[in-house]
Design a protein around this motif. Sequence first.
Motif, short mmCIF file in Angstrom:
data_model
loop_
_atom_site.label_atom_id
_atom_site.label_comp_id
_atom_site.label_asym_id
_atom_site.label_seq_id
_atom_site.Cartn_x
_atom_site.Cartn_y
_atom_site.Cartn_z
N ASP A 203 -52.63 -49.79 -10.39
CA ASP A 203 -53.39 -49.72 -9.14
C ASP A 203 -52.95 -48.51 -8.34
OD1 ASP A 203 -50.92 -50.65 -8.58
OD2 ASP A 203 -51.52 -52.31 -7.30
N ALA A 204 -53.81 -48.07 -7.43
CA ALA A 204 -53.56 -46.83 -6.70
C ALA A 204 -54.17 -46.93 -5.30
CB ALA A 204 -54.14 -45.63 -7.45
N VAL A 205 -53.88 -45.90 -4.48
CA VAL A 205 -54.42 -45.78 -3.13
C VAL A 205 -55.06 -44.41 -3.00
CG1 VAL A 205 -53.93 -45.85 -0.66
CG2 VAL A 205 -52.65 -47.30 -2.20
N VAL A 206 -56.28 -44.37 -2.45
CA VAL A 206 -57.02 -43.12 -2.27
C VAL A 206 -57.27 -42.93 -0.77
CG1 VAL A 206 -59.12 -41.84 -2.83
CG2 VAL A 206 -58.10 -43.37 -4.53
N HIS B 125 -44.84 -43.33 -21.62
CA HIS B 125 -43.67 -42.70 -20.99
C HIS B 125 -44.09 -41.66 -19.95
CE1 HIS B 125 -44.62 -39.80 -24.23
NE2 HIS B 125 -44.07 -38.91 -23.44
N GLU B 126 -45.24 -40.99 -20.14
CA GLU B 126 -45.71 -40.06 -19.12
C GLU B 126 -46.22 -40.80 -17.88
OE1 GLU B 126 -48.55 -37.30 -20.55
OE2 GLU B 126 -47.23 -36.42 -22.07
N ILE B 127 -46.86 -41.94 -18.08
CA ILE B 127 -47.35 -42.72 -16.94
C ILE B 127 -46.19 -43.20 -16.08
CG2 ILE B 127 -48.57 -44.83 -16.29
CD1 ILE B 127 -50.32 -44.48 -18.73
N LEU B 128 -45.08 -43.59 -16.72
CA LEU B 128 -43.94 -44.10 -15.97
C LEU B 128 -43.12 -43.00 -15.32
CD1 LEU B 128 -42.74 -46.85 -18.48
CD2 LEU B 128 -44.11 -47.15 -16.42
N SER B 129 -43.08 -41.81 -15.90
CA SER B 129 -42.19 -40.76 -15.41
C SER B 129 -42.89 -39.63 -14.66
CB SER B 129 -41.41 -40.15 -16.59
OG SER B 129 -42.30 -39.57 -17.53
N ILE C 279 -50.35 -43.40 -6.89
CA ILE C 279 -50.27 -44.54 -7.82
C ILE C 279 -49.25 -45.53 -7.27
CG2 ILE C 279 -49.70 -45.26 -10.16
CD1 ILE C 279 -50.62 -42.55 -11.13
N LYS C 280 -49.67 -46.75 -7.02
CA LYS C 280 -48.79 -47.74 -6.41
C LYS C 280 -47.87 -48.40 -7.41
CE LYS C 280 -50.52 -50.65 -3.56
NZ LYS C 280 -51.43 -51.69 -2.99
N ASP C 281 -48.43 -48.96 -8.45
CA ASP C 281 -47.61 -49.76 -9.36
C ASP C 281 -48.20 -49.71 -10.76
OD1 ASP C 281 -45.65 -51.41 -10.30
OD2 ASP C 281 -46.55 -53.28 -9.56
N VAL C 282 -47.31 -49.78 -11.75
CA VAL C 282 -47.70 -49.86 -13.16
C VAL C 282 -47.06 -51.12 -13.72
CG1 VAL C 282 -47.62 -48.75 -15.42
CG2 VAL C 282 -47.81 -47.35 -13.35
N ARG C 283 -47.89 -52.10 -14.05
CA ARG C 283 -47.39 -53.39 -14.55
C ARG C 283 -47.48 -53.42 -16.07
NH1 ARG C 283 -50.71 -54.57 -10.19
NH2 ARG C 283 -49.66 -55.41 -8.36
N LEU C 284 -46.36 -53.75 -16.68
CA LEU C 284 -46.28 -53.81 -18.14
C LEU C 284 -46.32 -55.27 -18.60
CD1 LEU C 284 -43.40 -51.24 -18.69
CD2 LEU C 284 -45.85 -50.80 -18.72
N PRO C 285 -46.73 -55.53 -19.84
CA PRO C 285 -46.66 -56.90 -20.38
C PRO C 285 -45.22 -57.40 -20.43
CG PRO C 285 -48.09 -55.51 -21.73
CD PRO C 285 -47.41 -54.60 -20.76
N VAL C 286 -45.05 -58.72 -20.34
CA VAL C 286 -43.71 -59.32 -20.29
C VAL C 286 -42.93 -59.01 -21.57
CG1 VAL C 286 -42.43 -61.47 -20.05
CG2 VAL C 286 -44.54 -61.13 -18.76
#
Length: 275
Positions: free
Chosen positions: A108-111, A150-154, A183-190
């Motif tokens: 999710d993100a903020v614009v 890894h690019e999305i997280l870093s 970009i607010k948060d990146v949620r990964l599977p458990v």
Amino acid sequence: MVVAESSTNEDSDSESKTCGKILVVLSWIVVLATMPFSLFVCFKVVQEYERAVIFRLGRLLSGGAKGPGIFFILPCIDTYARVDLRTRTYDVPPQEVLTKDSVTVSVDAVVYYRVHNATISIANVENAHHSTRLLAQTTLRNTMGTRPLHEILSERETISGNMQISLDEATEAWGIKVERVEIKDVRLPVQLQRAMAAEAEAAREARAKVIAAEGEQKASRALREASEVIGDSPAALQLRYLQTLNTISAEKNSTIVFPLPIDLLTYFIKAKEES
């Protein structure tokens, strides 16, 4: 046929202009006849952060948007739309994205955007704000789908900058200026979180073992140098005895330590060998 159609269009335009002029004259007559009551209908006010886009008989009035302050409209033939120029915030809902390396993540993100041209935002698009929000969701999914995990997280700042440039170029024709994308948060599977945590823990343990081995190596070198110094000076060994005795007596007062010089044992060993 083309000449006939062009002449027909010119005739219709001239007729519409003539009818428009007649209606404008009639509107002015109504305004003058109902003075001063008509002033309450003709004069409008917009705030400092607003602009008014005026249409006369369905056509955009020349001169651009009006405001801020007081502006004048003719009753029955003029309509206007208020446009807010303040920056708006849109919270992009979480989007399920499949990354380039086939990992499903929720992002999710903020614009932050604003209207920089009120006339274009009314005349060129039906709903500029709704269109910008839908485009922001699509751009977020497309941008994340072309990058590995890894690019999305870093590289969040780089991705946010690319999204801001892409959105700004696409909404320029709608009179919208995209100021910032975050970009607010990146949620990964458990399961993926557990796997990444185990990998990070194993990497930390490996580094800890390497550091401990390096420490033991340095300590062994220091002990070797110390043994060489003590071997060169027998008095240093006696001082070390006294220092150790002082340390033991300070920590455990109930312990009795009787130091036995190594030289004495060496004397008995030599005597035994001679015999």
